[in-house]
Design a protein around this motif. Structure first.
Motif, PDB file in Angstrom:
ATOM      1  N   ILE A  74      -1.267  -8.609  -0.050  1.00  0.00           N
ATOM      2  CA  ILE A  74      -1.034  -7.204   0.253  1.00  0.00           C
ATOM      3  C   ILE A  74      -0.126  -7.082   1.469  1.00  0.00           C
TER       4      ILE A  74
ATOM      5  N   LEU B 266      -5.352  -1.505  -5.995  1.00  0.00           N
ATOM      6  CA  LEU B 266      -4.728  -2.789  -5.681  1.00  0.00           C
ATOM      7  C   LEU B 266      -5.633  -3.950  -6.086  1.00  0.00           C
TER       8      LEU B 266
ATOM      9  N   PHE C 211      -7.315   1.266  -2.211  1.00  0.00           N
ATOM     10  CA  PHE C 211      -7.585  -0.172  -2.198  1.00  0.00           C
ATOM     11  C   PHE C 211      -8.144  -0.633  -3.542  1.00  0.00           C
TER      12      PHE C 211
ATOM     13  N   PHE D 248     -11.194  -2.394   3.628  1.00  0.00           N
ATOM     14  CA  PHE D 248     -10.213  -3.295   3.004  1.00  0.00           C
ATOM     15  C   PHE D 248     -10.851  -4.648   2.709  1.00  0.00           C
TER      16      PHE D 248
ATOM     17  N   GLY E  74      -1.402   2.484  -6.254  1.00  0.00           N
ATOM     18  CA  GLY E  74      -1.543   1.592  -5.112  1.00  0.00           C
ATOM     19  C   GLY E  74      -1.853   2.294  -3.811  1.00  0.00           C
TER      20      GLY E  74
ATOM     21  N   ILE F 110      -0.581   4.179   4.389  1.00  0.00           N
ATOM     22  CA  ILE F 110      -2.045   4.318   4.275  1.00  0.00           C
ATOM     23  C   ILE F 110      -2.561   5.494   5.102  1.00  0.00           C
TER      24      ILE F 110
ATOM     25  N   THR G 185       0.856  -1.185   0.000  1.00  0.00           N
ATOM     26  CA  THR G 185       0.000   0.000   0.000  1.00  0.00           C
ATOM     27  C   THR G 185       0.895   1.238   0.000  1.00  0.00           C
TER      28      THR G 185
ATOM     29  N   LEU H 204       0.483  -4.189   4.056  1.00  0.00           N
ATOM     30  CA  LEU H 204      -0.092  -2.910   4.475  1.00  0.00           C
ATOM     31  C   LEU H 204       0.961  -2.110   5.236  1.00  0.00           C
TER      32      LEU H 204
END
Length: 277
Positions: free
Chosen positions: A173, A158, A155, A198, A152, A180, A143, A175
């Motif tokens: 993923i 992605l 969400f 998510f 990216g 984020i 992320t 994170l």
């Protein structure tokens, strides 16, 4: 088992890196697949690899995370940059799979003016060429914060990449908490809402690892500036909530905080005391 470790250089070999992890009371670590600013990868030293695997087994390491070099841009508009990225990701998937590394993450890419859809299409094409479906390695999209022309940071972006890859059972993923937070997902005040979002868009089953970092920059600033845990705009309380959340606590956590070995040792000690209290 709570799994946590820092980023460690493998410039002196995999075994030395594993020994450093043990010295820091870490039970995992992250490393670059090759020089993060360079091109060609070094050949493996099989004696070093054998010692590394022994240390890993004897110390009951959790999943390890390899990180692709920053020079790799699968979303780039320039053909020479894209061709380099296609070669690197294919090589590094093969190399990390050979080592039995569980995860390899990479920054999805920057479209550099080509547009997000263009960049996503290129990323999908590169991954489809590189992933055979026979790997034990899982490749993780990281992320991102959304600086410049990064792809990216949402969400949905992605998810679109995952949906376009044929063997997406080998995708997941990673994170990054700093990223984020900077991208505008409020993990401080609304962690449950962020995880629900998510799950709705990507699915929590795809979340495989966490980069545990504080942020020097304020919420939604779209800048990637990591800070030590508890010394940034996210704050220690929110970081503890992430580490101990029922949906996240069993994932491996990787520190990318600006410390040397002794600093990471202190940070890991602090984290373990919090988790075990």
């Amino acid at each position: 088992m709570f799994v946590i470790g820092p980023h460690i250089s493998i410039s002196k070999g995999f075994a030395k890196a594993a020994e450093s992890a043990v010295n820091m009371d870490a039970n995992t670590f992250q490393f670059f697949t090759r020089n993060p600013r360079g091109g060609n990868a070094k050949a493996f030293d099989e004696k070093d690899i054998a010692k590394f695997q022994k240390i890993r087994e004897e110390n009951n390491f959790g999943p390890l995370l390899a990180h692709a070099p920053y020079t790799m841009n699968l979303g780039g508009a320039k053909d020479d940059v894209y061709e380099f990225a296609r070669r690197v990701i294919k090589e590094d998937i093969e190399r990390m799979n050979y080592l039995g590394i569980e995860y390899m993450c990479f920054h999805p890419g920057s479209h550099v003016g080509g547009g997000i859809d263009f960049g996503i299409d290129r990323i999908i094409k590169g991954l489809n060429e590189a992933i055979t479906g026979n790997e034990t390695l899982t490749i993780l999209l990281e992320t991102m914060s959304g600086k410049g022309t990064e792809i990216g940071f949402k969400f949905e972006q992605l998810k679109k990449i995952i949906d376009g890859v044929e063997h997406n059972e080998r995708l997941g993923i990673c994170l990054d908490t700093c990223h984020i937070f900077s991208a505008g997902y409020d993990i401080v005040n609304s962690l449950e809402d962020v995880l629900d979002e998510f799950d709705r868009i990507i699915g929590l089953d795809k979340l495989k690892a966490i980069h545990l970092n504080d942020s020097l920059m304020p919420f939604g600033d779209k800048k990637d500036r990591h800070a030590p845990l508890g010394e940034g705009k996210i704050g220690l309380e929110a970081i503890v909530n992430i580490m101990t959340h029922p949906k996240l606590k069993d994932l491996p956590f990787f520190l990318e905080t600006p410390f040397d070995e002794e600093g990471h040792k202190r940070e890991i000690k602090m984290v373990r005391e919090i988790v075990n209290s």
